[in-house]
Motif scaffolding. Structure first.
Motif, PDB file in Angstrom:
ATOM      1  N   ASP A 203       0.826  -1.206   0.000  1.00 17.31           N
ATOM      2  CA  ASP A 203       0.000   0.000   0.000  1.00 17.31           C
ATOM      3  C   ASP A 203       0.860   1.255   0.000  1.00 17.31           C
ATOM      4  OD1 ASP A 203       0.887  -0.725   2.546  1.00 17.31           O
ATOM      5  OD2 ASP A 203      -0.775   0.282   3.558  1.00 17.31           O
ATOM      6  N   LEU A 204       1.954   1.237   0.782  1.00 12.13           N
ATOM      7  CA  LEU A 204       2.865   2.385   0.830  1.00 12.13           C
ATOM      8  C   LEU A 204       3.744   2.439  -0.412  1.00 12.13           C
ATOM      9  CD1 LEU A 204       3.933   2.140   4.593  1.00 12.13           C
ATOM     10  CD2 LEU A 204       2.356   3.781   3.567  1.00 12.13           C
ATOM     11  N   SER A 205       4.153   1.266  -0.889  1.00 14.35           N
ATOM     12  CA  SER A 205       5.005   1.214  -2.075  1.00 14.35           C
ATOM     13  C   SER A 205       4.310   1.808  -3.291  1.00 14.35           C
ATOM     14  CB  SER A 205       5.410  -0.235  -2.361  1.00 14.35           C
ATOM     15  OG  SER A 205       6.233  -0.303  -3.498  1.00 14.35           O
ATOM     16  N   ILE A 206       3.063   1.430  -3.497  1.00 16.02           N
ATOM     17  CA  ILE A 206       2.362   1.886  -4.700  1.00 16.02           C
ATOM     18  C   ILE A 206       2.121   3.399  -4.662  1.00 16.02           C
ATOM     19  CG2 ILE A 206      -0.098   1.630  -4.030  1.00 16.02           C
ATOM     20  CD1 ILE A 206      -0.390   0.058  -6.722  1.00 16.02           C
ATOM     21  N   LYS A 207       1.921   3.944  -3.462  1.00 17.40           N
ATOM     22  CA  LYS A 207       1.763   5.404  -3.327  1.00 17.40           C
ATOM     23  C   LYS A 207       3.032   6.124  -3.764  1.00 17.40           C
ATOM     24  CE  LYS A 207      -1.643   5.570   0.441  1.00 17.40           C
ATOM     25  NZ  LYS A 207      -1.843   5.887   1.877  1.00 17.40           N
ATOM     26  N   LYS A 208       4.179   5.589  -3.339  1.00 18.00           N
ATOM     27  CA  LYS A 208       5.454   6.225  -3.696  1.00 18.00           C
ATOM     28  C   LYS A 208       5.749   6.078  -5.187  1.00 18.00           C
ATOM     29  CE  LYS A 208       6.523   7.603   0.427  1.00 18.00           C
ATOM     30  NZ  LYS A 208       6.464   9.043   0.758  1.00 18.00           N
ATOM     31  N   PHE A 209       5.495   4.879  -5.734  1.00 13.19           N
ATOM     32  CA  PHE A 209       5.724   4.683  -7.166  1.00 13.19           C
ATOM     33  C   PHE A 209       4.838   5.613  -7.997  1.00 13.19           C
ATOM     34  CE2 PHE A 209       7.406   0.220  -6.259  1.00 13.19           C
ATOM     35  CZ  PHE A 209       8.704   0.546  -6.615  1.00 13.19           C
ATOM     36  N   LYS A 210       3.582   5.758  -7.591  1.00 15.06           N
ATOM     37  CA  LYS A 210       2.670   6.639  -8.329  1.00 15.06           C
ATOM     38  C   LYS A 210       3.086   8.104  -8.193  1.00 15.06           C
ATOM     39  CE  LYS A 210      -1.538   3.839  -8.595  1.00 15.06           C
ATOM     40  NZ  LYS A 210      -2.974   3.743  -8.231  1.00 15.06           N
ATOM     41  N   LYS A 211       3.625   8.456  -7.034  1.00 14.99           N
ATOM     42  CA  LYS A 211       4.110   9.823  -6.845  1.00 14.99           C
ATOM     43  C   LYS A 211       5.254  10.117  -7.816  1.00 14.99           C
ATOM     44  CE  LYS A 211       4.335  11.954  -2.827  1.00 14.99           C
ATOM     45  NZ  LYS A 211       4.741  12.361  -1.455  1.00 14.99           N
ATOM     46  N   LEU A 212       6.138   9.124  -8.000  1.00 20.66           N
ATOM     47  CA  LEU A 212       7.248   9.299  -8.950  1.00 20.66           C
ATOM     48  C   LEU A 212       6.717   9.561 -10.360  1.00 20.66           C
ATOM     49  CD1 LEU A 212       9.634   6.446  -7.731  1.00 20.66           C
ATOM     50  CD2 LEU A 212      10.064   8.905  -7.542  1.00 20.66           C
ATOM     51  N   LEU A 213       5.699   8.798 -10.774  1.00 21.41           N
ATOM     52  CA  LEU A 213       5.102   8.996 -12.098  1.00 21.41           C
ATOM     53  C   LEU A 213       4.426  10.361 -12.191  1.00 21.41           C
ATOM     54  CD1 LEU A 213       3.524   5.482 -12.824  1.00 21.41           C
ATOM     55  CD2 LEU A 213       5.718   6.374 -13.609  1.00 21.41           C
TER      56      LEU A 213
ATOM     57  N   PRO B 175      10.923   2.105 -16.561  1.00 14.06           N
ATOM     58  CA  PRO B 175      10.160   0.880 -16.847  1.00 14.06           C
ATOM     59  C   PRO B 175       9.805   0.083 -15.606  1.00 14.06           C
ATOM     60  CG  PRO B 175      12.012   1.095 -18.371  1.00 14.06           C
ATOM     61  CD  PRO B 175      12.163   2.187 -17.361  1.00 14.06           C
ATOM     62  N   TYR B 176      10.763  -0.040 -14.685  1.00 13.74           N
ATOM     63  CA  TYR B 176      10.525  -0.897 -13.520  1.00 13.74           C
ATOM     64  C   TYR B 176       9.398  -0.375 -12.636  1.00 13.74           C
ATOM     65  CZ  TYR B 176      12.429   1.964  -9.739  1.00 13.74           C
ATOM     66  OH  TYR B 176      12.613   2.944  -8.788  1.00 13.74           O
ATOM     67  N   ILE B 177       9.152   0.958 -12.680  1.00 17.22           N
ATOM     68  CA  ILE B 177       8.079   1.531 -11.850  1.00 17.22           C
ATOM     69  C   ILE B 177       6.723   1.009 -12.322  1.00 17.22           C
ATOM     70  CG2 ILE B 177       6.906   3.665 -11.153  1.00 17.22           C
ATOM     71  CD1 ILE B 177       9.626   5.074 -11.289  1.00 17.22           C
ATOM     72  N   TYR B 178       6.492   1.055 -13.643  1.00 17.14           N
ATOM     73  CA  TYR B 178       5.240   0.531 -14.199  1.00 17.14           C
ATOM     74  C   TYR B 178       5.102  -0.958 -13.883  1.00 17.14           C
ATOM     75  CZ  TYR B 178       4.497   4.841 -16.841  1.00 17.14           C
ATOM     76  OH  TYR B 178       4.272   6.150 -17.186  1.00 17.14           O
ATOM     77  N   ARG B 179       6.202  -1.693 -14.029  1.00 18.21           N
ATOM     78  CA  ARG B 179       6.160  -3.139 -13.794  1.00 18.21           C
ATOM     79  C   ARG B 179       5.864  -3.447 -12.333  1.00 18.21           C
ATOM     80  NH1 ARG B 179      10.431  -6.976 -12.745  1.00 18.21           N
ATOM     81  NH2 ARG B 179       9.760  -9.092 -13.255  1.00 18.21           N
ATOM     82  N   ASN B 180       6.507  -2.713 -11.420  1.00 17.01           N
ATOM     83  CA  ASN B 180       6.282  -2.972  -9.995  1.00 17.01           C
ATOM     84  C   ASN B 180       4.851  -2.652  -9.575  1.00 17.01           C
ATOM     85  OD1 ASN B 180       8.894  -3.798  -9.809  1.00 17.01           O
ATOM     86  ND2 ASN B 180       9.538  -2.293  -8.299  1.00 17.01           N
ATOM     87  N   ILE B 181       4.301  -1.578 -10.143  1.00 22.56           N
ATOM     88  CA  ILE B 181       2.894  -1.256  -9.851  1.00 22.56           C
ATOM     89  C   ILE B 181       1.999  -2.386 -10.341  1.00 22.56           C
ATOM     90  CG2 ILE B 181       0.971   0.293 -10.410  1.00 22.56           C
ATOM     91  CD1 ILE B 181       2.996   2.611 -10.456  1.00 22.56           C
ATOM     92  N   ALA B 182       2.291  -2.893 -11.542  1.00 21.94           N
ATOM     93  CA  ALA B 182       1.506  -4.006 -12.095  1.00 21.94           C
ATOM     94  C   ALA B 182       1.635  -5.245 -11.211  1.00 21.94           C
ATOM     95  CB  ALA B 182       1.968  -4.315 -13.513  1.00 21.94           C
TER      96      ALA B 182
END
Length: 285
Positions: A200-210, A217-224
């Motif tokens: 839950d915390l990881s996806i918030k940070k990854f989305k903030k980066l976007l 590429p790895y950000i999109y993959r990790n969210i998926a």
């Protein structure tokens, strides 16, 4: 050179080098400028190319041998390259010149780390954080501590205590630094949360980066992967499609598509399963 500084802060290393090369074409004499060489050396350093970085950092020091930033980062780069005698020589020079304790402490931490004295290095960086008023040195020290703990993760999967230490360091950095939402701190936290399965915390940070335009590429993959783990298959597919659109030559995208369709087909009734998409994306990968 202000534009180059902005690109560097955004971690747009390729664009930054290209911009600096264009500046040289228009103003050839800038090759002898200390700040130009320091910026170029810093870009290569941040991108992990220490061999190229030291060439430009040495030139920066030659242009201005009293600049503590130039001396500090040259010493750190020598430490990263394993040239410890050169790193120690600059450290001694910094200490003799009475340059601030936080600067010499940060450099000493890097040298100790290169010497394999990890516990001493950790203590050094923690001390620098406690005494410095320089946000840049504080951030660098937090990131070094984060990288130390990340490097201590083992391959047997028994990493919870180490990852939690890394997360605590990065969360402290987030609260302590004057510049909020720092891109590199956010990225490190997103990865650490992901490794700790705190999705839950990881996806918030990854989305903030976007959201702030930092796309990898790895950000999109990790969210998926996170959405797939949560059985949110349409959301996972959506992010893989975005990844495919932006990075059509990235094989990991197609491999993740195959994993996704393998799982979703496996949930269907045995006689309704169709693995043609799995095979299609596996072959693409």
């Amino acid at each position: 050179l202000g534009i180059a500084e902005i690109l560097l802060k955004q971690s747009n290393y390729t664009e930054c080098i290209s911009y600096l090369d264009n500046v040289v074409e228009k103003i050839p004499e800038i090759k002898n400028n200390g700040q130009y060489n320091y910026l170029k050396g810093t870009v290569y350093y941040e991108d992990g190319d220490y061999e190229k970085a030291i060439v430009y950092l040495e030139r920066a020091c030659e242009a201005d041998d009293t600049n503590e930033e130039y001396l500090r980062d040259a010493a750190v780069c020598y430490a990263k390259l394993g040239e410890l005698s050169k790193a120690r020589s600059i450290l001694n020079e910094i200490t003799e010149d009475g340059i601030k304790d936080d600067v010499s402490g940060y450099v000493n931490g890097q040298v100790l780390m290169a010497e394999g004295k990890i516990d001493e290095a950790i203590g050094n960086f923690e001390q620098v954080i406690s005494i410095t008023d320089d946000d840049n040195i504080k951030k660098k020290s937090y990131l070094e501590l984060s990288d130390i703990y990340k490097s201590m993760r083992s391959t047997d999967g028994n990493n919870s205590e180490i990852i939690e230490k890394q997360i605590q360091i990065l969360e402290k950095a987030e609260n302590d630094l004057k510049a909020k939402d720092d891109l590199i701190i956010t990225e490190a936290l997103a990865e650490a949360y992901f490794a700790a399965q705190r999705y839950d915390l990881s996806i918030k940070k990854f989305k903030k980066l976007l959201d702030i335009g930092y796309e990898r590429p790895y950000i999109y993959r990790n969210i998926a992967i996170i959405y797939q783990h949560e059985s949110k298959y349409s959301e996972a597919e959506n992010y893989l499609m975005k990844m495919q659109e932006k990075y059509p030559d990235n094989y990991q995208c197609y491999l993740q598509f195959a994993f996704l369709y393998l799982e979703t087909e496996g949930l269907k009734d045995e006689f309704s399963r169709d693995y043609s998409k799995v095979l299609e994306y596996y072959n693409k990968a």
